[in-house]
Design an enzyme around this catalytic site. Structure first.
Site, short mmCIF file in Angstrom:
data_model
loop_
_atom_site.label_atom_id
_atom_site.label_comp_id
_atom_site.label_asym_id
_atom_site.label_seq_id
_atom_site.Cartn_x
_atom_site.Cartn_y
_atom_site.Cartn_z
N HIS A 66 0.84 -1.20 0.00
CA HIS A 66 0.00 0.00 0.00
C HIS A 66 0.87 1.25 0.00
CE1 HIS A 66 0.58 0.86 4.39
NE2 HIS A 66 0.59 -0.46 4.51
N ASP A 68 -0.53 4.32 0.86
CA ASP A 68 -1.04 5.28 1.84
C ASP A 68 -0.35 5.09 3.18
OD1 ASP A 68 -2.47 2.75 1.90
OD2 ASP A 68 -3.87 3.65 3.33
N ASP A 99 6.37 1.49 7.17
CA ASP A 99 5.01 1.01 6.88
C ASP A 99 4.35 1.88 5.81
OD1 ASP A 99 2.62 -0.32 7.04
OD2 ASP A 99 2.01 0.58 8.94
N GLU A 133 -5.22 0.98 2.61
CA GLU A 133 -4.94 -0.06 3.60
C GLU A 133 -5.04 0.48 5.02
OE1 GLU A 133 -2.89 -2.84 6.27
OE2 GLU A 133 -2.39 -0.74 5.91
N GLU A 134 -4.58 1.71 5.23
CA GLU A 134 -4.59 2.30 6.56
C GLU A 134 -5.94 2.91 6.92
OE1 GLU A 134 -2.32 1.67 8.46
OE2 GLU A 134 -0.34 1.74 7.53
N HIS A 348 3.78 3.73 12.66
CA HIS A 348 2.73 4.61 13.16
C HIS A 348 3.21 5.55 14.27
CE1 HIS A 348 -0.93 2.12 11.58
NE2 HIS A 348 0.11 2.00 10.79
#
Length: 375
Positions: A66, A68, A99, A133-134, A348
Site C-alpha cells: 500500500h 497510503d 510502513d 490499507e490504513e 505509526h
C-alpha cells in the site's frame, strides 16, 4: 545514493495520507511500464489501486502493498519533518519509512530486476498496490479482490510487504492472521426520571447480565496456530449527560479477534442467541474486516524461509499474531499468503524509520523469493 534509498525517499516525500496516493502509484507504474509490465489503474471512489503484471499464465505470484500512510501526528514532535526523508545514524526517517514505502520500493526494484534477468519466466509476476490499507479498506484490495473474482483472476502466491520483522530483518514472517469482526450493539429501553424507575426501562441494567455473559464466554480453544478467540468491549455509551434521567438507549462497541477454530457466522449466532435469552430489545450492525486464514507448508512459505536463511542467515519464526493486513482479502481467492517486511518497531510512531542496512537487503530478499517460484 542507491536505487532503493532513492526510490524510498521519493515515495516518502509524497504525503499520501489515506486515501490519498500522492502520485506514488504513477511513479511506480511508469517504472514498471518501462520494464515491460502491463499497467492497469483501478480507481474506486477516492481510492487508487495499481495492478501491474508481467506474463499472463499460471502460476501467479503477486507482491502486495500500500502507498497510503497514517497521519503524522503533531509535526512539532518529529525530529525532522515527517514528509522530508532524512538520514540519521544509518536510518531513514519519515512517515511510511517502515510502513510501508520501503517495502513498496523494494518490491518494485525486485520486479524490475526479475524480468530483466528472466524475460521469459514461467507464469505471471505482478504488483498490486492500494491507497486504502490504513483507512476503512473498502475501496482498496477488498474491491480489487471482488473484481478479480468476477474476472476469474487466479492468484497462487501472495507476498505482502508489511513490516513483519521484530528485532532483525527476516526474524519473523506472518503466515496467517486472526479474523476481525466488529459489532455495534444498541439496546433499547424507555427513558424516564430516575425517581420513577417503574415508569422507565433502564437499558444499562437490562443489558448488564448479557454483557457479563458475553465477556465470560469461552468462544473456542484456539489451535496449534492460533490462540483462543477473544472478545473485547471497546466503548459503552448511554444517557443524556444529566444525572436524573434514565437513558432510553445503550450503545456498545465490541470486537472479536478470532481463530480458524471459529467463523464470523458462528460468532454472530452465539452473540445474538445470548441477547435473545436475556429478552433484550436490541439491534446489531456487524462489520467483518476479514476471516481468519492460515498458509501452511507450501511453496511460498518454503521459498520465503529459504530466501531469509540465504540472505539474512537466520531462520524466521512463523507467526499468526498481530492485527490485520490486506492479505485477508487475497487468501479467500485460494492464494498462499505470507508477509515479510522490515522491522516494525517504529510503525505509526513519531520519528518512524527504517534501517538503511535492512533497506539495502530488502529488494534482494523479494527477488530471491520470486526466482525460487518462477525462474
Amino acid at each position: 545514493m542507491s536505487d532503493i534509498l532513492n526510490l524510498t525517499t521519493e515515495l516518502i516525500r509524497r504525503a499520501s495520507v489515506t486515501p490519498e496516493d500522492g502520485g506514488c502509484q504513477a511513479l511506480l507504474a511508469a517504472r514498471l511500464a518501462d520494464a515491460g509490465f502491463t499497467i492497469e489503474n483501478l480507481r474506486y471512489g477516492e481510492v487508487d489501486n495499481l495492478w501491474a503484471t508481467h506474463g499472463s499464465a499460471a502460476p501467479v505470484l503477486v507482491f502486495l502493498g500500500h502507498t497510503d500512510v497514517v497521519p503524522s501526528g503533531p509535526e512539532e514532535q518529529w525530529t525532522s519533518p515527517p514528509f522530508e526523508p532524512t538520514i540519521r545514524d544509518r536510518h531513514l526517517y519519515g512517515r511510511g519509512a517502515a510502513d510501508m514505502k520501503s517495502g513498496v520500493a523494494a518490491m518494485c526494484l525486485a520486479l524490475e530486476e526479475f524480468v530483466q534477468r528472466h524475460p521469459d519466466h514461467v507464469g505471471t509476476i505482478a504488483l498490486l498496490l492500494t491507497s486504502d490499507e490504513e483507512g476503512p479498506s473498502i475501496d482498496g484490495v477488498r474491491r480489487v479482490a471482488e473484481e478479480f473474482r468476477r474476472r476469474g483472476q487466479g492468484i497462487d502466491w501472495c507476498l505482502v510487504g508489511e513490516p513483519s520483522s521484530q528485532q532483525r530483518l527476516g526474524d519473523l514472517i506472518r503466515v496467517g492472521r486472526r479474523g476481525s469482526l466488529h459489532g455495534q450493539l444498541r439496546v433499547r429501553g424507555v427513558q424516564g426520571h430516575v425517581a420513577y424507575p417503574e415508569k422507565a426501562l433502564n437499558p444499562i441494567h437490562a443489558a448488564a447480565a448479557a454483557l457479563a455473559e458475553l465477556v465470560a464466554t469461552r468462544w473456542d480453544e484456539g489451535n496449534a496456530e492460533f490462540p483462543p478467540t477473544s472478545l473485547q468491549i471497546s466503548n459503552i455509551h448511554a444517557g443524556t449527560g444529566a444525572n436524573n434521567v434514565i437513558p432510553g438507549t445503550l450503545d456498545v462497541t465490541f470486537n472479536f479477534r478470532f481463530s480458524t477454530a471459529s467463523t464470523a457466522a458462528t460468532l454472530r449466532e452465539q452473540v445474538e442467541a445470548c441477547l435473545k435469552r436475556h429478552d433484550l430489545d436490541f439491534s446489531i450492525d456487524w462489520n467483518l474486516s476479514g476471516e481468519a486464514f492460515l498458509t501452511g507448508e507450501g511453496r511460498l512459505r518454503n521459498a520465503t524461509i529459504a530466501a531469509i536463511e540465504s540472505i539474512c542467515a537466520i531462520t524466521p519464526v512463523a507467526s499468526t499474531g498481530g492485527g490485520t493486513s490486506d492479505g485477508r482479502f487475497i487468501a479467500p481467492l485460494g492464494a498462499e499468503v505470507v508477509e515479510l517486511g522490515p522491522i516494525n518497531e517504529t510503525i505509526h510512531k513519531i520519528d518512524e524509520c527504517v534501517s538503511i542496512e535492512d533497506l539495502e537487503r530488502l529488494p534482494g530478499l523479494y527477488l530471491d523469493i520470486a526466482e525460487r517460484l518462477l525462474a
